[in-house]
Motif scaffolding. Structure first.
Motif, PDB file in Angstrom:
ATOM      1  N   GLY A 119       0.778  -1.216   0.000  1.00 16.66           N
ATOM      2  CA  GLY A 119       0.000   0.000   0.000  1.00 16.66           C
ATOM      3  C   GLY A 119       0.805   1.257   0.000  1.00 16.66           C
ATOM      4  N   GLY A 120       2.079   1.208  -0.173  1.00 19.30           N
ATOM      5  CA  GLY A 120       2.869   2.422  -0.251  1.00 19.30           C
ATOM      6  C   GLY A 120       3.230   2.943   1.117  1.00 19.30           C
ATOM      7  N   GLY A 121       3.238   4.257   1.267  1.00 20.00           N
ATOM      8  CA  GLY A 121       3.620   4.870   2.528  1.00 20.00           C
ATOM      9  C   GLY A 121       5.105   5.118   2.632  1.00 20.00           C
ATOM     10  N   PHE A 122       5.833   4.908   1.539  1.00 20.32           N
ATOM     11  CA  PHE A 122       7.290   5.027   1.583  1.00 20.32           C
ATOM     12  C   PHE A 122       7.776   6.356   1.007  1.00 20.32           C
ATOM     13  N   GLY A 123       6.929   7.027   0.212  1.00 16.09           N
ATOM     14  CA  GLY A 123       7.380   8.173  -0.570  1.00 16.09           C
ATOM     15  C   GLY A 123       7.901   9.325   0.250  1.00 16.09           C
ATOM     16  N   LEU A 124       7.118   9.827   1.203  1.00 15.51           N
ATOM     17  CA  LEU A 124       7.553  10.975   1.994  1.00 15.51           C
ATOM     18  C   LEU A 124       8.802  10.650   2.801  1.00 15.51           C
ATOM     19  N   ALA A 125       8.835   9.440   3.378  1.00 19.98           N
ATOM     20  CA  ALA A 125      10.017   9.041   4.149  1.00 19.98           C
ATOM     21  C   ALA A 125      11.255   8.974   3.260  1.00 19.98           C
ATOM     22  N   ALA A 126      11.099   8.472   2.031  1.00 22.01           N
ATOM     23  CA  ALA A 126      12.240   8.389   1.114  1.00 22.01           C
ATOM     24  C   ALA A 126      12.723   9.776   0.729  1.00 22.01           C
ATOM     25  N   MET A 127      11.785  10.710   0.458  1.00 23.16           N
ATOM     26  CA  MET A 127      12.186  12.075   0.110  1.00 23.16           C
ATOM     27  C   MET A 127      12.920  12.738   1.272  1.00 23.16           C
ATOM     28  N   ARG A 128      12.399  12.546   2.453  1.00 24.89           N
ATOM     29  CA  ARG A 128      13.035  13.148   3.635  1.00 24.89           C
ATOM     30  C   ARG A 128      14.440  12.550   3.844  1.00 24.89           C
ATOM     31  N   ALA A 129      14.565  11.240   3.639  1.00 23.67           N
ATOM     32  CA  ALA A 129      15.873  10.594   3.810  1.00 23.67           C
ATOM     33  C   ALA A 129      16.879  11.095   2.778  1.00 23.67           C
ATOM     34  N   ARG A 130      16.423  11.308   1.536  1.00 23.37           N
ATOM     35  CA  ARG A 130      17.329  11.815   0.504  1.00 23.37           C
ATOM     36  C   ARG A 130      17.909  13.165   0.911  1.00 23.37           C
ATOM     37  N   MET A 131      17.051  14.047   1.362  1.00 19.96           N
ATOM     38  CA  MET A 131      17.532  15.375   1.746  1.00 19.96           C
ATOM     39  C   MET A 131      18.451  15.311   2.968  1.00 19.96           C
ATOM     40  N   SER A 132      18.085  14.473   3.920  1.00 18.58           N
ATOM     41  CA  SER A 132      18.883  14.370   5.148  1.00 18.58           C
ATOM     42  C   SER A 132      20.288  13.868   4.851  1.00 18.58           C
ATOM     43  N   GLU A 133      20.418  12.902   3.936  1.00 11.62           N
ATOM     44  CA  GLU A 133      21.731  12.354   3.617  1.00 11.62           C
ATOM     45  C   GLU A 133      22.661  13.410   3.018  1.00 11.62           C
ATOM     46  N   LEU A 134      22.086  14.402   2.338  1.00  4.39           N
ATOM     47  CA  LEU A 134      22.904  15.437   1.701  1.00  4.39           C
ATOM     48  C   LEU A 134      22.971  16.706   2.538  1.00  4.39           C
ATOM     49  N   GLY A 135      22.519  16.643   3.790  1.00  2.00           N
ATOM     50  CA  GLY A 135      22.602  17.796   4.668  1.00  2.00           C
ATOM     51  C   GLY A 135      21.495  18.804   4.458  1.00  2.00           C
ATOM     52  N   GLY A 136      20.414  18.414   3.753  1.00  2.55           N
ATOM     53  CA  GLY A 136      19.311  19.329   3.491  1.00  2.55           C
ATOM     54  C   GLY A 136      18.133  19.074   4.410  1.00  2.55           C
ATOM     55  N   SER A 137      16.998  19.623   4.018  1.00  3.48           N
ATOM     56  CA  SER A 137      15.790  19.470   4.819  1.00  3.48           C
ATOM     57  C   SER A 137      14.608  19.221   3.903  1.00  3.48           C
ATOM     58  N   PHE A 138      13.540  18.692   4.483  1.00  4.38           N
ATOM     59  CA  PHE A 138      12.338  18.372   3.714  1.00  4.38           C
ATOM     60  C   PHE A 138      11.127  18.658   4.593  1.00  4.38           C
ATOM     61  N   THR A 139      10.176  19.429   4.055  1.00  4.55           N
ATOM     62  CA  THR A 139       8.979  19.768   4.824  1.00  4.55           C
ATOM     63  C   THR A 139       7.746  19.513   3.973  1.00  4.55           C
ATOM     64  N   VAL A 140       6.640  19.254   4.665  1.00  4.90           N
ATOM     65  CA  VAL A 140       5.342  19.032   4.018  1.00  4.90           C
ATOM     66  C   VAL A 140       4.336  19.980   4.652  1.00  4.90           C
ATOM     67  N   ASP A 141       3.656  20.745   3.802  1.00  6.63           N
ATOM     68  CA  ASP A 141       2.608  21.655   4.266  1.00  6.63           C
ATOM     69  C   ASP A 141       1.305  21.228   3.604  1.00  6.63           C
ATOM     70  N   ALA A 142       0.413  20.658   4.376  1.00 11.62           N
ATOM     71  CA  ALA A 142      -0.835  20.141   3.805  1.00 11.62           C
ATOM     72  C   ALA A 142      -1.925  20.165   4.854  1.00 11.62           C
ATOM     73  N   SER A 143      -3.134  20.232   4.378  1.00 15.72           N
ATOM     74  CA  SER A 143      -4.303  20.103   5.243  1.00 15.72           C
ATOM     75  C   SER A 143      -5.463  19.621   4.387  1.00 15.72           C
ATOM     76  N   PRO A 144      -6.389  18.883   4.941  1.00 13.28           N
ATOM     77  CA  PRO A 144      -7.501  18.351   4.144  1.00 13.28           C
ATOM     78  C   PRO A 144      -8.262  19.457   3.422  1.00 13.28           C
ATOM     79  N   GLY A 145      -8.410  19.301   2.093  1.00 16.63           N
ATOM     80  CA  GLY A 145      -9.165  20.241   1.281  1.00 16.63           C
ATOM     81  C   GLY A 145      -8.395  21.457   0.827  1.00 16.63           C
ATOM     82  N   HIS A 146      -7.136  21.609   1.158  1.00 13.80           N
ATOM     83  CA  HIS A 146      -6.387  22.823   0.813  1.00 13.80           C
ATOM     84  C   HIS A 146      -5.087  22.519   0.074  1.00 13.80           C
TER      85      HIS A 146
END
Length: 413
Positions: A356-383
């Motif tokens: 069922g997935g669930g790996f995408g956001l964690a993988a993106m965050r891990a990619r940025m962390s390995e290179l010394g960067g950051s990753f944020t998600v801004d979301a809310s239902p309906g917006h």
């Protein structure tokens, strides 16, 4: 007594030869001088030699200090008897010192050496008709030399054993560290491949599935639309096959070959817009600077994964992909993917179901962390949802004039 090392074995044989030579010398002097008690001297020398020879042959003497003490006592008695008969027996005191210091505990050996030295001085004084400094000096000096030699050797031996144990511990630690590094490398490579597959092959297969589903729905009434969907699915399958071959060969992603990162992102938006009912638009802000291949791959994969999530889950009409380069004092490459879809709750996600997935956001965050960067998600239902990936850049003076070699093996994802 510990098992003999090669050095100790050589020293032991030298001691054996010394004792045998001195006993032969004592007996020979008595015979050559035609002494009346020559037979008794020879017999006492033979008895002393026999008792001495029993020491190395009896295993218990080398394994037990008590057995060694008994053997040394018996040997001392035989030597004392020989000393009563012949003054030359005083020469045997020195090898006795060495044996006592080696086989007995530290202070017990020192006491035995003192007793043997006193006996040697007394016996020699009787044979010489009185105690003189010369009579006392020989056995006493021999005892001092023996103590100094044996204790020095024992100190060196202890230091050598300590270093040997330290080397063994170091070797074991290095082996453990090598195994740990190997395991960590395997896990890191497994995680990297999982991210690569998720961001490329899995997203491609998802696109193929959506296109074929749309073609299936369009077959009865709109055969031309169904054929267009099938053509797009075939193209997606071809791209996936190419990506799989590149992934196996560990080469640069095909989207980056001969292109800059902005070009690759623009092409990605065009491909997504062509294959799916989503208008993906690319925007570039700031002055582009050359990036390391690892940075470009991470940003491209993040954009692919984010757009894949938008296509599958967001039910969005538009998505904007923005690549922004910022200057001093904190130069950064910032990738932002924003859509107008359903959004979601950014609280802790539930455990993904099987397949069922669930790996995408964690993988993106891990990619940025390995290179010394950051990753944020801004979301809310309906917006809608906005994901932002930031990677720090070196100052222009540190980057140098020439960009990195894009095909360097150590930088390939």
């Amino acid at each position: 007594m510990n098992r003999l090392t090669p050095t100790l074995r050589v020293l032991a044989w030298c001691l054996h030869l010394l004792v045998a030579g001195l006993l032969l010398l004592v007996a020979a002097r008595a015979v050559v001088d035609a002494r009346a008690d020559a037979a008794w001297v020879a017999a006492a020398a033979a008895a002393t030699g026999a008792v001495y020879a029993a020491g190395p042959l009896v295993p218990g003497i080398g394994a037990s200090r008590r057995a060694a003490a008994l053997w040394l006592a018996l040997l001392g008695v035989c030597w004392a008897a020989l000393l009563v008969l012949s003054a030359e027996a005083v020469w045997l005191a020195f090898p006795l010192y060495l044996l006592q210091l080696h086989l007995l505990p530290r202070w017990g050996g020192l006491a035995a050496v003192a007793a043997t030295a006193a006996a040697a001085v007394a016996g020699f004084a009787v044979h010489r008709g009185g105690l003189t400094p010369a009579v006392a000096l020989g056995p006493a000096l021999g005892a001092a030399v023996a103590v100094a030699v044996v204790w020095s050797y024992q100190a060196l031996y202890r230091e050598s054993e300590k270093r040997r144990r330290l080397i063994e511990e170091l070797t074991t630690t290095r082996a453990d560290l090598a195994r740990a590094q190997h395991t960590a490398g395997v896990l890191a490579e497994r995680e990297r491949l999982a991210r690569e597959i998720h961001d490329t092959l899995a997203q491609g297969f998802s696109s193929i599935q959506l296109l074929l589903r749309a073609a299936e729905k369009a077959v009865p009434d709109r055969p031309e639309a169904a054929a267009a969907h099938v053509r797009r699915a075939r193209q997606a399958a071809a791209d996936n096959l190419d990506e799989a071959r590149r992934l196996v060969a560990a080469l640069t992603p095909p989207d980056l070959e001969g292109r800059t990162l902005p070009d690759a992102l623009e092409r990605l938006c065009a491909t997504v817009s062509e294959r799916h009912p989503l208008s993906a638009r690319f925007h570039l802000a700031g002055e582009p600077v050359p990036l390391a291949t690892a940075h470009e791959v991470a940003l491209l994969r993040t954009a692919q994964s984010a757009l894949g999530n938008t296509v599958r889950h967001a039910r969005a009409g538009t998505a904007d992909v923005t690549l922004r380069f910022t200057g001093a004092p904190h130069p950064q490459a910032v990738l932002e993917v924003a859509d107008d879809g359903d959004g979601f709750d950014t609280g802790p996600p539930p455990a993904p179901a099987d397949g069922g997935g669930g790996f995408g956001l964690a993988a993106m965050r891990a990619r940025m962390s390995e290179l010394g960067g950051s990753f944020t998600v801004d979301a809310s239902p309906g917006h809608g949802t906005t994901v932002t990936a930031r990677l720090p850049l070196a100052d222009p003076a540190d980057r140098g004039a020439a960009p990195e070699n894009r095909t360097a093996p150590e930088e390939r994802p």
